[in-house]
Design a protein around this motif. Sequence first.
Motif, PDB file in Angstrom:
ATOM      1  N   HIS A 160       0.837  -1.204   0.000  1.00  0.00           N
ATOM      2  CA  HIS A 160       0.000   0.000   0.000  1.00  0.00           C
ATOM      3  C   HIS A 160       0.870   1.251   0.000  1.00  0.00           C
ATOM      4  O   HIS A 160       0.612   2.205  -0.754  1.00  0.00           O
ATOM      5  CB  HIS A 160      -0.919  -0.021   1.224  1.00  0.00           C
ATOM      6  CG  HIS A 160      -1.827   1.147   1.305  1.00  0.00           C
ATOM      7  ND1 HIS A 160      -2.911   1.314   0.479  1.00  0.00           N
ATOM      8  CD2 HIS A 160      -1.797   2.246   2.130  1.00  0.00           C
ATOM      9  CE1 HIS A 160      -3.526   2.450   0.778  1.00  0.00           C
ATOM     10  NE2 HIS A 160      -2.879   3.026   1.783  1.00  0.00           N
ATOM     11  N   CYS A 161       1.914   1.247   0.813  1.00  0.00           N
ATOM     12  CA  CYS A 161       2.847   2.379   0.859  1.00  0.00           C
ATOM     13  C   CYS A 161       3.509   2.587  -0.496  1.00  0.00           C
ATOM     14  O   CYS A 161       3.628   3.726  -0.976  1.00  0.00           O
ATOM     15  CB  CYS A 161       3.901   2.126   1.941  1.00  0.00           C
ATOM     16  SG  CYS A 161       5.348   3.198   1.868  1.00  0.00           S
ATOM     17  N   ASN A 190      -3.547  -5.681 -10.099  1.00  0.00           N
ATOM     18  CA  ASN A 190      -3.498  -4.407  -9.378  1.00  0.00           C
ATOM     19  C   ASN A 190      -2.353  -4.400  -8.372  1.00  0.00           C
ATOM     20  O   ASN A 190      -2.333  -3.589  -7.459  1.00  0.00           O
ATOM     21  CB  ASN A 190      -4.827  -4.143  -8.662  1.00  0.00           C
ATOM     22  CG  ASN A 190      -5.192  -5.277  -7.706  1.00  0.00           C
ATOM     23  OD1 ASN A 190      -4.424  -6.215  -7.501  1.00  0.00           O
ATOM     24  ND2 ASN A 190      -6.375  -5.193  -7.122  1.00  0.00           N
ATOM     25  N   ASN A 191      -1.399  -5.310  -8.546  1.00  0.00           N
ATOM     26  CA  ASN A 191      -0.282  -5.481  -7.622  1.00  0.00           C
ATOM     27  C   ASN A 191       1.014  -5.093  -8.329  1.00  0.00           C
ATOM     28  O   ASN A 191       1.417  -5.732  -9.311  1.00  0.00           O
ATOM     29  CB  ASN A 191      -0.220  -6.943  -7.148  1.00  0.00           C
ATOM     30  CG  ASN A 191       0.811  -7.169  -6.072  1.00  0.00           C
ATOM     31  OD1 ASN A 191       1.926  -6.678  -6.143  1.00  0.00           O
ATOM     32  ND2 ASN A 191       0.440  -7.954  -5.073  1.00  0.00           N
ATOM     33  N   VAL A 192       1.674  -4.044  -7.834  1.00  0.00           N
ATOM     34  CA  VAL A 192       2.883  -3.532  -8.481  1.00  0.00           C
ATOM     35  C   VAL A 192       4.002  -4.567  -8.482  1.00  0.00           C
ATOM     36  O   VAL A 192       4.618  -4.845  -9.517  1.00  0.00           O
ATOM     37  CB  VAL A 192       3.366  -2.232  -7.784  1.00  0.00           C
ATOM     38  CG1 VAL A 192       4.656  -1.738  -8.426  1.00  0.00           C
ATOM     39  CG2 VAL A 192       2.292  -1.173  -7.841  1.00  0.00           C
ATOM     40  N   LEU A 193       4.271  -5.153  -7.323  1.00  0.00           N
ATOM     41  CA  LEU A 193       5.376  -6.108  -7.224  1.00  0.00           C
ATOM     42  C   LEU A 193       5.107  -7.358  -8.047  1.00  0.00           C
ATOM     43  O   LEU A 193       6.018  -7.917  -8.671  1.00  0.00           O
ATOM     44  CB  LEU A 193       5.614  -6.500  -5.770  1.00  0.00           C
ATOM     45  CG  LEU A 193       6.490  -5.562  -4.928  1.00  0.00           C
ATOM     46  CD1 LEU A 193       6.757  -6.182  -3.571  1.00  0.00           C
ATOM     47  CD2 LEU A 193       7.805  -5.261  -5.628  1.00  0.00           C
ATOM     48  N   ALA A 250       0.351   4.061 -10.272  1.00  0.00           N
ATOM     49  CA  ALA A 250       1.480   3.442  -9.571  1.00  0.00           C
ATOM     50  C   ALA A 250       2.226   2.470 -10.479  1.00  0.00           C
ATOM     51  O   ALA A 250       3.464   2.487 -10.554  1.00  0.00           O
ATOM     52  CB  ALA A 250       0.980   2.728  -8.318  1.00  0.00           C
ATOM     53  N   ILE A 251       1.485   1.621 -11.185  1.00  0.00           N
ATOM     54  CA  ILE A 251       2.144   0.636 -12.051  1.00  0.00           C
ATOM     55  C   ILE A 251       2.826   1.335 -13.224  1.00  0.00           C
ATOM     56  O   ILE A 251       3.940   0.956 -13.633  1.00  0.00           O
ATOM     57  CB  ILE A 251       1.117  -0.410 -12.532  1.00  0.00           C
ATOM     58  CG1 ILE A 251       0.628  -1.236 -11.335  1.00  0.00           C
ATOM     59  CG2 ILE A 251       1.716  -1.319 -13.593  1.00  0.00           C
ATOM     60  CD1 ILE A 251      -0.415  -2.280 -11.678  1.00  0.00           C
ATOM     61  N   SER A 252       2.198   2.376 -13.755  1.00  0.00           N
ATOM     62  CA  SER A 252       2.824   3.129 -14.846  1.00  0.00           C
ATOM     63  C   SER A 252       4.121   3.775 -14.384  1.00  0.00           C
ATOM     64  O   SER A 252       5.153   3.712 -15.079  1.00  0.00           O
ATOM     65  CB  SER A 252       1.858   4.207 -15.358  1.00  0.00           C
ATOM     66  OG  SER A 252       0.688   3.631 -15.892  1.00  0.00           O
ATOM     67  N   MET A 253       4.099   4.372 -13.199  1.00  0.00           N
ATOM     68  CA  MET A 253       5.295   5.038 -12.688  1.00  0.00           C
ATOM     69  C   MET A 253       6.412   4.042 -12.439  1.00  0.00           C
ATOM     70  O   MET A 253       7.590   4.340 -12.694  1.00  0.00           O
ATOM     71  CB  MET A 253       4.954   5.784 -11.388  1.00  0.00           C
ATOM     72  CG  MET A 253       6.076   6.698 -10.894  1.00  0.00           C
ATOM     73  SD  MET A 253       6.350   8.036 -12.076  1.00  0.00           S
ATOM     74  CE  MET A 253       8.006   8.536 -11.686  1.00  0.00           C
TER      75      MET A 253
END
Length: 623
Positions: A303-304, A342-345, A377-380
């Motif tokens: 989340h952070c 929806n999970n960046v990692l 977030a994922i784009s960044m």
Amino acid sequence: MKLFRRCQRILILALLCVSVFAPIVFVSQRLKNVMPTGREEFIEDLSNIKYRTDSVKLSVEQESSESLKEPRKVLYEDADLLSTVNYTRKEINVDKESGNVRDATDMLERTGDGIKYGSNKGDKQLQLREILTMSGEKQLNKQDQNVHSQSGEVIDERIRQMKDVKPNRAVQHDQNAHLNLKKVTEKINEMKDQVIRAKAYLSFAPPGSKSSLVKELKLRIKEVERAIGGATKDSDLSRSALQRMRNMESSLSKASHTYPDCSSMSTKLRAMTQNAEEQVQSQKKQVSFLFNLAASTAPKGLHCLSMQLTAEYFALDSKERQFPNQKKLHDSKLYHYAVFSNNVLACTVVVNSTVSTALKPEKIVFHVVTDALNFPAISMWFLLNPPGKATIQVQSIDSFKWLSTKYNTRFRQNSSDPRYTSELNHLRFYLPYIFPALKKIVLFDHDVVVQKDLSRLWSVDMKGKVNGAVENCQESETSFLRMDTYINFSDPFVAKKFDANACTWAFGMNLFDLQEWRRKDLTKLYHKYLKMGYRRPLWVAGSLPLGWVTFYNQTVALDRRWHILGLGYDSDVVHADIDRAAVIHYDGIMKPWLDIAIARYKDYWRKYVNYDDSHLQQCNIHA
């Protein structure tokens, strides 16, 4: 006079040292000068060493001009000679493969099992010198050559067998290790049974009883429980554990004479068993609830990370938000992969593992689809960490205007679990509309890791079908599933339309022929089954049973080495099978980015995460 004796002793000691070390230096020099041809002859001559249990003599033919008397030859059976040759050749061949020739003293030690040497050091050195003299000068007789060639063939055959068996031994060792982990050894099991019996006898004593037997049983229970502690196998027990076990058995014998009523004991043990089973079931329910709660809750670190990346994304100009090489997005000649998450990692690991294992990463195009909340977030993340030579595209599900206008779908299902009812979970059934210019695409779940190059996957013959997947039809495997596990075959429509014994398959890594999909309009068929499920309970929640019925008779089986399952729920997956697989899948609730993940599988996922990244460090995300 004393000085003279001291000098005399020093001189004698010096001469002794010279007499001992000089032959060793001489032998070392001779070994260094041995040429490859001479070395082979040296090996062959060593095979002449005769073996006998009582005594052994070296038969050396001397030149007629020499004055030394020829020693008496000793004749042996072929079997005796073969055993010696086999052992000697095996040891010497090891040295030849490593490119080294062992010194003579080491050779004597290695052949010590087949040759008994005298205790005199000088005799050993003389024998060694004679062996070295033989190299390059003498030839084996005809009988010895036959034995030697036979032994060489036997050795070569054994070496080939050992090389062939080595991988199988590794697999067998891995399987045995997992079986041993599950096994409870006998002594520990027996001690636990003793504690149960002792507690049963204690229950027969009157309340508040302070008899010597009651005190003794309580003491023995404490001693045995302390001895067992955290032991899982016999070797973990202390030396005093066996004595405590014998003491407990003696106390139980006394109790059996004091309370001889077997029916009462049987009743009490049944009651204790039932009570223990109820407690176990209660604990299992609590564990299951907590595991599912942990699986459905985003960790604080993730989340952070999303919050930090989102803030940085909105601080960029519109031009800085563009990815390079976007002209490749519609090139059907390239290798196109998709992941909905929806999970960046999780997205990071799927992309990094696919690109890093590819032989031609410049031919890879990755399509990441997420929801509106996680799109920045994922784009960044991928703007800051581009996937090398590969091309990447990040899309939001909100950009698919046709999804709401044409289908007006809410993905309602009889479940409150967002994993089953989320739009991202069902978006896989709209692949031809998401990528209208593509002919084929590989769809990954976000809990997979790619371990090998996947370029050969694109040449798989689809046989006119739409979906390529690994099947789950082997009952011996934990991933085995039947159609009636998730589908209600008591419904007449289902029973008539589908076969309960049909082979099932897995989502996670699927090759889709989008042209055949469009031609057969399987998305329309999916919507038909989805609406039927609203009206009556035909299948459980989730996209898997809907995938089985939508792609029924439209799936071609892929080789099992393409995709291995179970790393998210099965702790007994063999490491050799994991290493052979092109894609490993953490299906189940124990995902690799969660604390509840199976520890022995975490490293396969972790190695594709850069834990030194400043964003991960700030959010306290560590390996």
